[in-house]
Design a protein around this motif. Structure first.
Motif, PDB file in Angstrom:
ATOM      1  N   LEU A  27     -60.786  26.307  -0.989  1.00 49.98           N
ATOM      2  CA  LEU A  27     -61.163  24.997  -0.391  1.00 49.98           C
ATOM      3  C   LEU A  27     -60.375  24.141  -0.227  1.00 49.98           C
ATOM      4  CD1 LEU A  27     -64.484  24.651  -2.358  1.00 49.98           C
ATOM      5  CD2 LEU A  27     -64.271  26.441  -0.418  1.00 49.98           C
ATOM      6  N   GLU A  28     -59.150  24.952   0.633  1.00 51.11           N
ATOM      7  CA  GLU A  28     -57.771  24.091   0.811  1.00 51.11           C
ATOM      8  C   GLU A  28     -58.027  23.049   2.362  1.00 51.11           C
ATOM      9  OE1 GLU A  28     -54.834  27.093  -0.041  1.00 51.11           O
ATOM     10  OE2 GLU A  28     -55.673  27.478   2.238  1.00 51.11           O
ATOM     11  N   LEU A  29     -57.202  22.489   2.622  1.00 50.66           N
ATOM     12  CA  LEU A  29     -57.606  21.665   4.331  1.00 50.66           C
ATOM     13  C   LEU A  29     -56.094  21.268   4.092  1.00 50.66           C
ATOM     14  CD1 LEU A  29     -59.181  18.562   3.065  1.00 50.66           C
ATOM     15  CD2 LEU A  29     -60.024  20.408   4.833  1.00 50.66           C
ATOM     16  N   PRO A  30     -55.021  22.011   5.239  1.00 46.68           N
ATOM     17  CA  PRO A  30     -53.556  21.811   6.037  1.00 46.68           C
ATOM     18  C   PRO A  30     -53.105  20.751   5.873  1.00 46.68           C
ATOM     19  CG  PRO A  30     -55.022  23.186   7.139  1.00 46.68           C
ATOM     20  CD  PRO A  30     -56.136  22.418   6.706  1.00 46.68           C
ATOM     21  N   VAL A  31     -52.508  20.451   5.223  1.00 42.39           N
ATOM     22  CA  VAL A  31     -51.948  19.084   5.425  1.00 42.39           C
ATOM     23  C   VAL A  31     -50.340  19.179   5.246  1.00 42.39           C
ATOM     24  CG1 VAL A  31     -51.586  16.602   3.832  1.00 42.39           C
ATOM     25  CG2 VAL A  31     -53.122  17.506   3.394  1.00 42.39           C
ATOM     26  N   ALA A  32     -49.934  18.854   7.089  1.00 43.37           N
ATOM     27  CA  ALA A  32     -48.006  18.884   6.515  1.00 43.37           C
ATOM     28  C   ALA A  32     -48.185  20.795   7.103  1.00 43.37           C
ATOM     29  CB  ALA A  32     -47.292  18.128   6.225  1.00 43.37           C
ATOM     30  N   ASP A  75     -55.507  21.459  -2.091  1.00 37.01           N
ATOM     31  CA  ASP A  75     -56.627  21.100  -2.368  1.00 37.01           C
ATOM     32  C   ASP A  75     -56.785  20.900  -4.200  1.00 37.01           C
ATOM     33  OD1 ASP A  75     -56.293  23.399  -4.938  1.00 37.01           O
ATOM     34  OD2 ASP A  75     -54.652  24.002  -3.904  1.00 37.01           O
ATOM     35  N   LEU A  76     -57.947  20.786  -4.024  1.00 36.86           N
ATOM     36  CA  LEU A  76     -58.752  19.981  -6.143  1.00 36.86           C
ATOM     37  C   LEU A  76     -59.021  20.809  -6.979  1.00 36.86           C
ATOM     38  CD1 LEU A  76     -60.788  17.361  -3.471  1.00 36.86           C
ATOM     39  CD2 LEU A  76     -58.269  17.230  -4.776  1.00 36.86           C
ATOM     40  N   SER A  77     -58.046  21.711  -7.028  1.00 39.43           N
ATOM     41  CA  SER A  77     -58.346  22.782  -8.044  1.00 39.43           C
ATOM     42  C   SER A  77     -57.780  21.907  -9.475  1.00 39.43           C
ATOM     43  CB  SER A  77     -57.483  23.655  -7.240  1.00 39.43           C
ATOM     44  OG  SER A  77     -56.275  24.114  -7.759  1.00 39.43           O
ATOM     45  N   ILE A 109     -42.395  13.994   3.625  1.00 38.01           N
ATOM     46  CA  ILE A 109     -43.403  14.577   3.088  1.00 38.01           C
ATOM     47  C   ILE A 109     -43.514  14.832   2.179  1.00 38.01           C
ATOM     48  CG2 ILE A 109     -44.448  16.866   4.254  1.00 38.01           C
ATOM     49  CD1 ILE A 109     -42.624  16.373   6.824  1.00 38.01           C
ATOM     50  N   THR A 110     -42.984  15.830   1.022  1.00 36.91           N
ATOM     51  CA  THR A 110     -43.064  16.788  -0.132  1.00 36.91           C
ATOM     52  C   THR A 110     -43.769  15.247  -0.996  1.00 36.91           C
ATOM     53  OG1 THR A 110     -41.907  18.506  -0.040  1.00 36.91           O
ATOM     54  CG2 THR A 110     -42.160  17.611  -2.283  1.00 36.91           C
ATOM     55  N   VAL A 111     -43.306  14.456  -1.391  1.00 37.53           N
ATOM     56  CA  VAL A 111     -43.632  13.109  -1.801  1.00 37.53           C
ATOM     57  C   VAL A 111     -45.090  12.919  -1.881  1.00 37.53           C
ATOM     58  CG1 VAL A 111     -42.730  11.165  -2.652  1.00 37.53           C
ATOM     59  CG2 VAL A 111     -41.627  12.683  -2.817  1.00 37.53           C
ATOM     60  N   PRO A 112     -44.931  12.307  -0.446  1.00 39.00           N
ATOM     61  CA  PRO A 112     -46.382  11.360  -0.460  1.00 39.00           C
ATOM     62  C   PRO A 112     -47.327  12.746  -0.397  1.00 39.00           C
ATOM     63  CG  PRO A 112     -44.353  11.330   1.404  1.00 39.00           C
ATOM     64  CD  PRO A 112     -44.051  11.971   0.174  1.00 39.00           C
ATOM     65  N   PHE A 113     -47.229  14.014   0.394  1.00 40.32           N
ATOM     66  CA  PHE A 113     -48.594  14.893  -0.188  1.00 40.32           C
ATOM     67  C   PHE A 113     -48.852  14.802  -1.776  1.00 40.32           C
ATOM     68  CE2 PHE A 113     -49.397  18.975  -1.596  1.00 40.32           C
ATOM     69  CZ  PHE A 113     -50.264  19.716  -1.098  1.00 40.32           C
ATOM     70  N   ASN A 114     -47.248  15.319  -2.518  1.00 39.03           N
ATOM     71  CA  ASN A 114     -48.183  15.243  -4.044  1.00 39.03           C
ATOM     72  C   ASN A 114     -48.456  14.253  -4.615  1.00 39.03           C
ATOM     73  OD1 ASN A 114     -47.111  18.210  -4.408  1.00 39.03           O
ATOM     74  ND2 ASN A 114     -44.995  17.579  -3.846  1.00 39.03           N
ATOM     75  N   ILE A 115     -48.169  12.765  -3.856  1.00 32.86           N
ATOM     76  CA  ILE A 115     -48.661  11.696  -4.280  1.00 32.86           C
ATOM     77  C   ILE A 115     -50.034  11.258  -3.760  1.00 32.86           C
ATOM     78  CG2 ILE A 115     -48.355   9.008  -4.164  1.00 32.86           C
ATOM     79  CD1 ILE A 115     -45.621   9.509  -4.155  1.00 32.86           C
ATOM     80  N   VAL A 116     -50.637  11.659  -3.237  1.00 34.46           N
ATOM     81  CA  VAL A 116     -52.197  12.187  -2.598  1.00 34.46           C
ATOM     82  C   VAL A 116     -52.527  13.275  -3.304  1.00 34.46           C
ATOM     83  CG1 VAL A 116     -53.658  12.312  -0.597  1.00 34.46           C
ATOM     84  CG2 VAL A 116     -51.886  10.827  -0.296  1.00 34.46           C
ATOM     85  N   LYS A 117     -52.146  14.442  -3.511  1.00 35.44           N
ATOM     86  CA  LYS A 117     -52.774  15.042  -4.522  1.00 35.44           C
ATOM     87  C   LYS A 117     -53.620  14.774  -5.535  1.00 35.44           C
ATOM     88  CE  LYS A 117     -53.313  20.379  -5.770  1.00 35.44           C
ATOM     89  NZ  LYS A 117     -52.122  21.451  -5.726  1.00 35.44           N
ATOM     90  N   ALA A 118     -52.237  14.474  -6.417  1.00 37.10           N
ATOM     91  CA  ALA A 118     -52.479  14.300  -7.623  1.00 37.10           C
ATOM     92  C   ALA A 118     -53.597  12.660  -7.833  1.00 37.10           C
ATOM     93  CB  ALA A 118     -50.834  13.204  -8.687  1.00 37.10           C
ATOM     94  N   LEU A 119     -53.240  11.932  -7.008  1.00 36.27           N
ATOM     95  CA  LEU A 119     -54.169  10.875  -6.865  1.00 36.27           C
ATOM     96  C   LEU A 119     -56.051  11.213  -6.866  1.00 36.27           C
ATOM     97  CD1 LEU A 119     -52.303   7.882  -5.190  1.00 36.27           C
ATOM     98  CD2 LEU A 119     -52.631   7.675  -7.840  1.00 36.27           C
TER      99      LEU A 119
END
Length: 191
Positions: A24-29, A34-36, A162-172
């Motif tokens: 159940l993933e959402l494309p971002v960039a 995903d929230l697994s 792109i990579t750093v903000p994506f990982n921050i959002v996913k982690a938060l």
């Protein structure tokens, strides 16, 4: 014997749940959110950092087995490495003193470790592996990033913007959900 069976059963159930949620993933960039990691954190908080790494590994192997790969295995490798960088430090800190405060601090520590790992891993391992798998040049990846964010003019800026903000959002997001549900699920996870 009962405790090792219970431990393995919990890892199996959490791995399967994580693998389902991974779909159940959402494309971002050009990443997929995903929230697994919520299930990996739940396992890490209830059973420790080794369990988190096992759930992370099994989740990715299940995903490969059931769904194949569209990234030549690089996406699954990235998910495993980044997932471990996030969940293992969080579980280690939480294990020292199991409190809501340490769960939050563990998630923040894990998020910091994730970002710190994302930079060199993407720069030296994952992006080169992706380029090799798809016979691309790094400049092609930079152009893809520049199409999304015009300030991306190098691989370093791609990772920064792109990579750093994506990982921050996913982690938060994963952290927020985990902290909200962990105590409610804790009695089930500790049976």
């Amino acid at each position: 014997m009962k405790s090792s069976v219970s431990y393995c059963a919990k890892i199996a159930v959490l791995s399967a749940a994580a693998a389902v949620v991974m779909r159940l993933e959402l494309p971002v960039a050009f990443y997929r959110l995903d929230l697994s990691e919520v299930f990996v954190l739940l396992g890490g908080f209830s059973m420790g950092p080794l369990a988190a790494a096992c759930i992370e590994l099994i989740k990715n192997l299940l995903n490969l087995l059931l769904n194949g790969t569209i990234t030549g295995g690089v996406g699954e490798l990235a998910n495993f490495l980044m997932g471990c960088a996030f969940t293992v430090p969080a579980a280690l800190l939480y294990r020292r003193h199991k409190s809501r405060r340490n769960a939050i601090l563990g998630c923040l520590l894990g998020a910091g470790c994730l970002v710190a790992a994302a930079v060199p891993l993407n720069l030296f391992v994952l992006i080169p592996a992706y380029c090799a798998a798809f016979h691309m040049e790094t400049a092609d990846i930079v152009r893809m990033g520049a199409a999304l964010i015009p300030a991306v003019d190098s691989i370093g800026r791609l990772i920064l913007f792109i990579t750093v903000p994506f990982n921050i959002v996913k982690a938060l997001l994963s952290s927020l959900i985990t902290v909200m549900v962990y105590k409610k699920l804790s009695p089930i996870l500790h049976k």
